[in-house]
Design a protein around this motif. Structure first.
Motif, PDB file in Angstrom:
ATOM      1  N   GLU A   1       0.885  -1.174   0.000  1.00  0.00           N
ATOM      2  CA  GLU A   1       0.000   0.000   0.000  1.00  0.00           C
ATOM      3  C   GLU A   1       0.917   1.218   0.000  1.00  0.00           C
ATOM      4  OE1 GLU A   1      -3.418   0.263   0.134  1.00  0.00           O
ATOM      5  OE2 GLU A   1      -3.655  -1.906  -0.068  1.00  0.00           O
ATOM      6  N   ILE A   2       0.936   1.949  -1.120  1.00  0.00           N
ATOM      7  CA  ILE A   2       1.859   3.077  -1.207  1.00  0.00           C
ATOM      8  C   ILE A   2       1.086   4.397  -1.272  1.00  0.00           C
ATOM      9  CG2 ILE A   2       3.592   1.646  -2.351  1.00  0.00           C
ATOM     10  CD1 ILE A   2       3.042   3.239  -4.899  1.00  0.00           C
ATOM     11  N   ASN A   3       1.726   5.415  -0.706  1.00  0.00           N
ATOM     12  CA  ASN A   3       1.123   6.743  -0.667  1.00  0.00           C
ATOM     13  C   ASN A   3       2.184   7.766  -1.041  1.00  0.00           C
ATOM     14  OD1 ASN A   3       0.373   9.404   0.851  1.00  0.00           O
ATOM     15  ND2 ASN A   3      -1.518   8.216   0.813  1.00  0.00           N
ATOM     16  N   ASP A   4       1.827   8.697  -1.916  1.00  0.00           N
ATOM     17  CA  ASP A   4       2.787   9.736  -2.327  1.00  0.00           C
ATOM     18  C   ASP A   4       2.412  11.120  -1.822  1.00  0.00           C
ATOM     19  OD1 ASP A   4       0.616  10.349  -3.897  1.00  0.00           O
ATOM     20  OD2 ASP A   4       1.675  10.256  -5.822  1.00  0.00           O
ATOM     21  N   GLY A   5       1.387  11.182  -0.950  1.00  0.00           N
ATOM     22  CA  GLY A   5       0.985  12.463  -0.376  1.00  0.00           C
ATOM     23  C   GLY A   5       0.037  13.265  -1.226  1.00  0.00           C
ATOM     24  N   SER A   6      -0.201  12.850  -2.475  1.00  0.00           N
ATOM     25  CA  SER A   6      -1.089  13.619  -3.349  1.00  0.00           C
ATOM     26  C   SER A   6      -2.546  13.508  -2.926  1.00  0.00           C
ATOM     27  CB  SER A   6      -0.927  13.172  -4.803  1.00  0.00           C
ATOM     28  OG  SER A   6      -1.257  11.798  -4.954  1.00  0.00           O
ATOM     29  N   CYS A   7      -2.892  12.459  -2.169  1.00  0.00           N
ATOM     30  CA  CYS A   7      -4.241  12.284  -1.643  1.00  0.00           C
ATOM     31  C   CYS A   7      -4.154  11.410  -0.398  1.00  0.00           C
ATOM     32  CB  CYS A   7      -5.180  11.669  -2.677  1.00  0.00           C
ATOM     33  SG  CYS A   7      -4.718  10.004  -3.196  1.00  0.00           S
ATOM     34  N   PHE A   8      -5.266  11.271   0.295  1.00  0.00           N
ATOM     35  CA  PHE A   8      -5.252  10.474   1.518  1.00  0.00           C
ATOM     36  C   PHE A   8      -5.129   8.978   1.223  1.00  0.00           C
ATOM     37  CE2 PHE A   8      -7.189   8.119   4.972  1.00  0.00           C
ATOM     38  CZ  PHE A   8      -6.549   8.671   6.066  1.00  0.00           C
ATOM     39  N   ALA A   9      -5.781   8.521   0.159  1.00  0.00           N
ATOM     40  CA  ALA A   9      -5.849   7.094  -0.134  1.00  0.00           C
ATOM     41  C   ALA A   9      -4.507   6.540  -0.605  1.00  0.00           C
ATOM     42  CB  ALA A   9      -6.915   6.824  -1.196  1.00  0.00           C
ATOM     43  N   ASN A  10      -4.330   5.231  -0.399  1.00  0.00           N
ATOM     44  CA  ASN A  10      -3.146   4.523  -0.880  1.00  0.00           C
ATOM     45  C   ASN A  10      -3.494   3.766  -2.158  1.00  0.00           C
ATOM     46  OD1 ASN A  10      -1.958   5.272   1.614  1.00  0.00           O
ATOM     47  ND2 ASN A  10      -2.803   3.434   2.567  1.00  0.00           N
ATOM     48  N   LEU A  11      -2.489   3.471  -2.944  1.00  0.00           N
ATOM     49  CA  LEU A  11      -2.650   2.626  -4.129  1.00  0.00           C
ATOM     50  C   LEU A  11      -2.031   1.271  -3.840  1.00  0.00           C
ATOM     51  CD1 LEU A  11      -3.426   2.262  -7.159  1.00  0.00           C
ATOM     52  CD2 LEU A  11      -1.097   3.042  -7.707  1.00  0.00           C
ATOM     53  N   GLN A  12      -2.774   0.212  -4.128  1.00  0.00           N
ATOM     54  CA  GLN A  12      -2.244  -1.140  -3.938  1.00  0.00           C
ATOM     55  C   GLN A  12      -1.372  -1.539  -5.120  1.00  0.00           C
ATOM     56  OE1 GLN A  12      -4.468  -4.469  -2.018  1.00  0.00           O
ATOM     57  NE2 GLN A  12      -4.406  -5.375  -4.071  1.00  0.00           N
TER      58      GLN A  12
END
Length: 571
Positions: free
Chosen positions: A87-98
Motif C-alpha cells: 500500500e503506497i502513498n505519495d501524499g497527493s491524496c489520503f488514499a493509498n494505491l495497492q
C-alpha cells in the motif's frame, strides 16, 4: 444490402463514443476545478491521486503502463512468498494505491523483504489492472519493474504503526508528514491557501509581497524579535586579534628577530592592548558597541538602525491599498510573546487584506464572505481528508464547516457581548477564569462561550473600547470606542481581527502619541493622511487558526509544518 445487425452495431458504436467523451469531459472538468491532478505524458511518474480519481478510481486508466512512486504504508508477502502487496502513498491524496509485486520482479532489488517495511520508498512501473468485484479499490498496479528503491530498517524506524502522540511527532518533524493526520492537515492547509488566493483574486484584490524585516512596530506592543549583526562583527574582530596574538608569541620565541619584525611585534602589542580594552567593554555591554550616552550604537549595525522581524504586514499593505485600492498579503509574521498556550506560536502566517473606500461594515462583510468561502472550498476540494478528520480527530468538523458556510454571521457590539456575559456570570450559569467587565478585552474562554453556547455559530463583535485596541483603528464619535471588529468562531475563539483605519491625520497623530510611541517611525504612515487621504479598512487572519478551526485539533503546533514557540526552534 445492409445487415439486420447494422442499426444495433451503430447504436452500440455511438454509445461507446458518448461514453468515451463523457469520461474525457469528466476528467477535464475535474482537472480544471482542481479535483484531480491531470494525467500527463509529460512526466514519467503519475500521482496516486490521478490514478484513483480518474473516472471512478482509475477505471479509465486500466490497461495502461504507468510509473507510480511513493512510500510504503503497509506491505505484506503472500502466496507463500510468491508475491507481495504494497500500500503506497505519495501524499497527493489520503488514499493509498495497492501494488502487487511478483517475486521475480523483486529479485532485482534483493527480494520482496526489501520492499515491505513501512516507509520504504519505491518507484514502480507496471500495468494498471482492474480488481475483482468487491475489492476495496477498483484498480491495482501490477509491477513489471522496480525503478527505484529507498530501503528502510524496520527495526530502527521511529514511527511505529501504533498511534503516536503529537508531542512525540513534533520531535520527529522530518518524518511526521508521513503520518495520516499530519499528511491530511498539510493537504487541508494547502486547500485553504488555494482558497485564499482564489477568493481574493476573484474579488479584484492584488497580491502584494511585504517585507519581513521592518523598522516599526505595527501593533505597538513591543513583542518583536530584533535583528542584530553587531555581536557577530565584534566576535570576528576578536578572532582576528587572537590570531595576531598567536603570531606575536611565535615571533617572541624566535631570538633572531629581524629589525623589521620588531616593528611588527610593536604593532601586535598595540593590538593586544586594544583587545584588552575591547574585552573590558564586552563584559560591560555584552559585546555590542554602545554610544557615549550608553545606548546601543546601531550606526555600526547592518542596516544602520534598529531592525525587527515583522509582527504584521498591515502598514505596508495600507501603503499599496492607498494607491491600488484592494490588496492582500499572505506571509510569515513573528511575535516574541513568551506564551506556551495551545493558541500561540512565535512564527505564523497571516492573511491581511486592505480595502480602500471601505468602512467597518464593508470590512465585516469581506471577512465573513472569505471565511464562508473557505469552508465551502474545503467541503468541495478536500472531502477525503475531511472525512478522515471526522472519523479520527473531530466528529463534527465537516458539519461545522457546512453550518458556517450556510448561515450569515450575527453582528454583536462589544457592549452587548459584555452585557450577555455579565448576565451569564450573575445567573451562575458559567464561572469564568478571567473577570468580565466593560473596558477589559475578551479572553478566549469568553469568545468560545459566546460562539459555542450563546449564539452557537460564528459572530462578529464590533466597536471595542479604544484603550484595548491599536492606535490605527478609527476613533468613533463617542470618543470611547473604535471601529474595530473581531470574527469569533467555535473551538478557536478569535479568528479574525480588523478595523476601519484612522484616515484623519490629526486624530492618528494624537493616538500614536497617547500610545507612548515616537512619531518618527510612522512618518510615512502619517503622510498617507496628508496626500489624498482615503477611508479604508482591513483585517488580519492567523492562517494556522483557520486550519485549527477546520480540523478541530486542540493545539496550533499540529497545523504548522515546523512550529516555533518559546524554547523550541528545532529543524
Amino acid at each position: 444490402m445492409a445487415s439486420p445487425d447494422a442499426p444495433v452495431n451503430e447504436v452500440e458504436a455511438l454509445r461507446k463514443q458518448i461514453a468515451d467523451l463523457q469520461i474525457q469531459l469528466k476528467q477535464k472538468t475535474a482537472a480544471e476545478s482542481g479535483l484531480i491532478a491531470p494525467y500527463s505524458k509529460s512526466y514519467s511518474r503519475v500521482p496516486v491521486r490521478s490514478v484513483l480519481q480518474a473516472d471512478g478510481e482509475g477505471a479509465s486508466l486500466a490497461g495502461q503502463t504507468l510509473r507510480v512512486g511513493g512510500w510504503v504504508k503497509t506491505g505484506r508477502e503472500a502466496g507463500a512468498g510468491a508475491f507481495a502487496f504494497l500500500e503506497i502513498n505519495d501524499g497527493s491524496c489520503f488514499a493509498n494505491l495497492q501494488v502487487m509485486v511478483d517475486k521475480a520482479v523483486a529479485e532485482s532489488v534483493g527480494g520482496l523483504g526489501q520492499l515491505t517495511p513501512t516507509s520504504t520508498c519505491v518507484l514502480i512501473e507496471g500495468i494498471l489492472s482492474e480488481t475483482p468485484p468487491g475489492t476495496k479499490q477498483k484498480v491495482e498496479l501490477k509491477a513489471s519493474k522496480i525503478v527505484h528503491l529507498g530501503t528502510t530498517d524496520a527495526a530502527e524506524y521511529p514511527l511505529a504503526k501504533k498511534k503516536q502522540s503529537f508531542e512525540f511527532l513534533r520531535e520527529k518533524a522530518h518524518l511526521r508528514p508521513r503520518t495520516n493526520t499530519i499528511g491530511a492537515v498539510a493537504r487541508i492547509r494547502n486547500a485553504l491557501a488555494t482558497a485564499t488566493h482564489t477568493f481574493f483574486q476573484s474579488h479584484g484584490f492584488l497580491y502584494v509581497n511585504c517585507p519581513i524585516i521592518t523598522a516599526s512596530d505595527c501593533e505597538g506592543a513591543g513583542e518583536m524579535f530584533q535583528l542584530e549583526a553587531l555581536r557577530a562583527e565584534v566576535a570576528a574582530q576578536g578572532e582576528a586579534v587572537k590570531a595576531a596574538k598567536a603570531a606575536a608569541a611565535a615571533d617572541k620565541a624566535d631570538k633572531s628577530l629581524a629589525a623589521e619584525s620588531k616593528a611588527q611585534v610593536s604593532a601586535l602589542l598595540a593590538l593586544k592592548q586594544r583587545l584588552a580594552g575591547a574585552e573590558e567593554r564586552a563584559r560591560l555591554v555584552g559585546g555590542v558597541p554602545h554610544t557615549p550616552s550608553g545606548g546601543i550604537d546601531y550606526s555600526k549595525d547592518f542596516f544602520g538602525r534598529a531592525a525587527f522581524l515583522t509582527v504584521s504586514s498591515q502598514l505596508n499593505a495600507e501603503y499599496y491599498a492607498c494607491a491600488l485600492t484592494s490588496v492582500y498579503t499572505f506571509g510569515p509574521t513573528f511575535r516574541a510573546e513568551n506564551s506556551h498556550t495551545a493558541r500561540h506560536l512565535a512564527e505564523f502566517w497571516m492573511i491581511e487584506p486592505e480595502l480602500a473606500f471601505a468602512d467597518l461594515a464593508d470590512d465585516m462583510r469581506c471577512a465573513e464572505d472569505y471565511v464562508r468561502f473557505c469552508c465551502r472550498w474545503l467541503l468541495d476540494h478536500a472531502a477525503e481528508d475531511m472525512a478522515f478528520i471526522d472519523a479520527v480527530i473531530d466528529k463534527g468538523a465537516s458539519e461545522r464547516l457546512r453550518a458556517v458556510a450556510a448561515a450569515p454571521f450575527a453582528r454583536v457590539s462589544y457592549t452587548e457581548a459584555v452585557r450577555v456575559l455579565e448576565e451569564v456570570v450573575a445567573s451562575k450559569k458559567k464561572k469564568f477564569e478571567f473577570p468580565v467587565s466593560w473596558g477589559v478585552d475578551l479572553q478566549s474562554e469568553h469568545e468560545r462561550y459566546l460562539t459555542e453556547e450563546v449564539y452557537k455559530a460564528p459572530i462578529i463583535v464590533y466597536d471595542y473600547p479604544k484603550d484595548i485596541k491599536a492606535f490605527y483603528m478609527r476613533l468613533n464619535d463617542d470618543g470611547r470606542t473604535v471601529a474595530a471588529m473581531d470574527v469569533l468562531v467555535p473551538r478557536v475563539g478569535e479568528l479574525i481581527g480588523g478595523s476601519q483605519r484612522e484616515e484623519r491625520r490629526d486624530v492618528l497623530q494624537r493616538r500614536i502619541q497617547e500610545s507612548g510611541m515616537p512619531l518618527e517611525p510612522y512618518a510615512p504612515y502619517l503622510d498617507l493622511r496628508t496626500y489624498g487621504t482615503v477611508p479604508h479598512s482591513g483585517f488580519g487572519l492567523g492562517f494556522e487558526r483557520l486550519v485549527l478551526f477546520a480540523t478541530g485539533l486542540d493545539n496550533i503546533r499540529e497545523v504548522m509544518p515546523f512550529p516555533r514557540w518559546p524554547g523550541h526552534a528545532e529543524f
